[in-house]
Scaffold this motif. Structure first.
Motif, PDB file in Angstrom:
ATOM      1  N   LEU A 183      42.736  33.447  48.508  1.00  0.00           N
ATOM      2  CA  LEU A 183      42.368  34.196  47.307  1.00  0.00           C
ATOM      3  C   LEU A 183      41.945  33.266  46.173  1.00  0.00           C
ATOM      4  O   LEU A 183      40.956  33.519  45.463  1.00  0.00           O
ATOM      5  CB  LEU A 183      43.543  35.065  46.860  1.00  0.00           C
ATOM      6  CG  LEU A 183      43.886  36.255  47.750  1.00  0.00           C
ATOM      7  CD1 LEU A 183      45.124  36.967  47.195  1.00  0.00           C
ATOM      8  CD2 LEU A 183      42.727  37.237  47.805  1.00  0.00           C
ATOM      9  N   ARG A 186      38.576  31.768  46.963  1.00  0.00           N
ATOM     10  CA  ARG A 186      37.511  32.757  46.758  1.00  0.00           C
ATOM     11  C   ARG A 186      37.300  33.020  45.270  1.00  0.00           C
ATOM     12  O   ARG A 186      36.165  33.141  44.788  1.00  0.00           O
ATOM     13  CB  ARG A 186      37.866  34.050  47.477  1.00  0.00           C
ATOM     14  CG  ARG A 186      37.739  33.938  48.995  1.00  0.00           C
ATOM     15  CD  ARG A 186      38.039  35.274  49.661  1.00  0.00           C
ATOM     16  NE  ARG A 186      37.907  35.169  51.111  1.00  0.00           N
ATOM     17  CZ  ARG A 186      38.128  36.200  51.949  1.00  0.00           C
ATOM     18  NH1 ARG A 186      38.480  37.384  51.451  1.00  0.00           N
ATOM     19  NH2 ARG A 186      37.986  36.033  53.246  1.00  0.00           N
ATOM     20  N   LYS A 187      38.423  33.115  44.535  1.00  0.00           N
ATOM     21  CA  LYS A 187      38.277  33.344  43.100  1.00  0.00           C
ATOM     22  C   LYS A 187      37.584  32.159  42.440  1.00  0.00           C
ATOM     23  O   LYS A 187      36.737  32.325  41.544  1.00  0.00           O
ATOM     24  CB  LYS A 187      39.664  33.579  42.496  1.00  0.00           C
ATOM     25  CG  LYS A 187      39.609  34.060  41.049  1.00  0.00           C
ATOM     26  CD  LYS A 187      41.004  34.305  40.510  1.00  0.00           C
ATOM     27  CE  LYS A 187      41.582  35.564  41.096  1.00  0.00           C
ATOM     28  NZ  LYS A 187      42.875  35.906  40.436  1.00  0.00           N
ATOM     29  N   LEU A 191      34.040  32.220  40.578  1.00  0.00           N
ATOM     30  CA  LEU A 191      33.866  31.758  39.200  1.00  0.00           C
ATOM     31  C   LEU A 191      32.775  30.689  39.096  1.00  0.00           C
ATOM     32  O   LEU A 191      31.979  30.665  38.143  1.00  0.00           O
ATOM     33  CB  LEU A 191      35.203  31.224  38.674  1.00  0.00           C
ATOM     34  CG  LEU A 191      36.297  32.272  38.437  1.00  0.00           C
ATOM     35  CD1 LEU A 191      37.604  31.589  38.059  1.00  0.00           C
ATOM     36  CD2 LEU A 191      35.888  33.231  37.313  1.00  0.00           C
ATOM     37  N   THR A 233      41.077  28.826  33.074  1.00  0.00           N
ATOM     38  CA  THR A 233      41.495  29.701  34.182  1.00  0.00           C
ATOM     39  C   THR A 233      41.507  28.935  35.497  1.00  0.00           C
ATOM     40  O   THR A 233      42.436  29.067  36.317  1.00  0.00           O
ATOM     41  CB  THR A 233      40.560  30.905  34.277  1.00  0.00           C
ATOM     42  OG1 THR A 233      40.532  31.586  33.030  1.00  0.00           O
ATOM     43  CG2 THR A 233      41.034  31.864  35.368  1.00  0.00           C
ATOM     44  N   LEU A 237      44.719  28.239  37.902  1.00  0.00           N
ATOM     45  CA  LEU A 237      44.727  28.564  39.338  1.00  0.00           C
ATOM     46  C   LEU A 237      45.056  27.331  40.170  1.00  0.00           C
ATOM     47  O   LEU A 237      45.808  27.404  41.151  1.00  0.00           O
ATOM     48  CB  LEU A 237      43.383  29.159  39.744  1.00  0.00           C
ATOM     49  CG  LEU A 237      43.056  30.546  39.153  1.00  0.00           C
ATOM     50  CD1 LEU A 237      41.646  30.961  39.525  1.00  0.00           C
ATOM     51  CD2 LEU A 237      44.063  31.577  39.636  1.00  0.00           C
TER      52      LEU A 237
END
Length: 281
Positions: A183, A186-187, A191, A233, A237
């Motif tokens: 995840l 992929r995020k 982005l 961000t 992450l």
């Protein structure tokens, strides 16, 4: 006149003293009579008590004498019976003299055998003592063996339970971390692609609109702010990804330490646990 006066006084004094003396004598006689009566009563009571006491003693002694007479008569009868029994026993002793001699000879033979028996008995006692010690040692060893078996079974059960828990935890952690990493990747890719798209769109907008430098500077600042937010961000992450990887690796190290503490080789797992590299390594 003075002589007559004093003679009258003397006479009156004598009469008064004589009356007082008679009164005191009468009182003394009454007290004496009372004391005599009291002493007579006390003496009569004490005499009655002593008389009753000695009468009781005499009665008890008479009953005791009669009882002793009966006992003496019984003892005489018993003595007669014992004399008869004594005569019977003497006759029996005469009859048992010959068997007694034979018994004495048997006793002498048994005493000879007893000398050897004592030695054998002593040897047997020593053997029994050694046997008891050996049995005690055997029981101790059996008890230690049972304790060790119980401990071994307990350790095996704990090892199996720990292995199952570890396998389950490994699978869960691998699934969770793999899914989480997927995840996050992929995020992150989304982005990055969105950032590239925004940069392309911005460059097209700038080229088409031909904005003045002030507007372009303001748009650039906004764009930088957006990029800075996106970069923050991304860093968050990446930090979460590093925490998950570190927790997974710490769990592996803890499990390996537990296996080493229980004396279980790491090769018994049957697989090689996956250690996730930290971001940047």
């Amino acid at each position: 006149e003075m002589d007559a006066k004093y003679n009258r006084k003397m006479q009156a004094l004598r009469e008064e003293m004589d009356l007082r003396r008679k009164t005191e004598i009468h009182e003394l006689e009454e007290r004496k009579n009372n004391q005599i009566s009291e002493l007579i009563g006390n003496h009569e009571g004490a005499f009655g008590d002593i008389k009753n006491y000695y009468n009781d003693i005499t009665a008890r002694n008479m009953s005791l004498i009669s009882l002793l007479k009966e006992q003496v008569e019984e003892m005489r009868k018993k003595e007669i019976i014992l004399e008869k029994e004594k005569a019977d026993v003497l006759s029996q002793n005469k009859e048992l003299t010959e068997p007694l001699q034979q018994t004495r000879e048997q006793v002498a033979e048994l005493l000879k055998k007893l000398a050897h028996y004592d030695k054998d008995k002593e040897s047997l006692m020593n053997s029994k003592a050694r046997l008891k010690v050996t049995q005690k040692e055997l029981k101790d060893l059996q008890w230690e063996h049972e304790v060790l078996e119980q401990r071994f079974s307990k350790v095996q059960a704990e090892r199996d339970e720990l292995y199952q828990k570890f396998t389950k935890a490994i699978n869960e952690v691998q699934q969770k971390t793999g899914f989480k990493n997927l995840l996050l990747e992929r995020k992150l890719q989304g982005l990055l692609s969105l950032l590239e798209q925004k940069e392309v769109e911005l460059s097209e907008v700038v080229s088409v609109s031909k904005l003045d430098p002030s507007a372009l500077s303001m748009v650039s600042h906004k764009l930088k702010d957006v990029l800075q937010s996106k970069n923050d961000t991304i860093q968050d992450l990446q930090l979460q990804l590093a925490r998950v990887c570190k927790a997974h690796n710490d769990m592996l190290q803890t499990f390996e330490a537990k296996l080493t503490a229980f004396g279980i080789p790491l090769d018994n797992l049957g697989f090689q646990p996956l250690a996730f590299p930290l971001p940047g390594q």
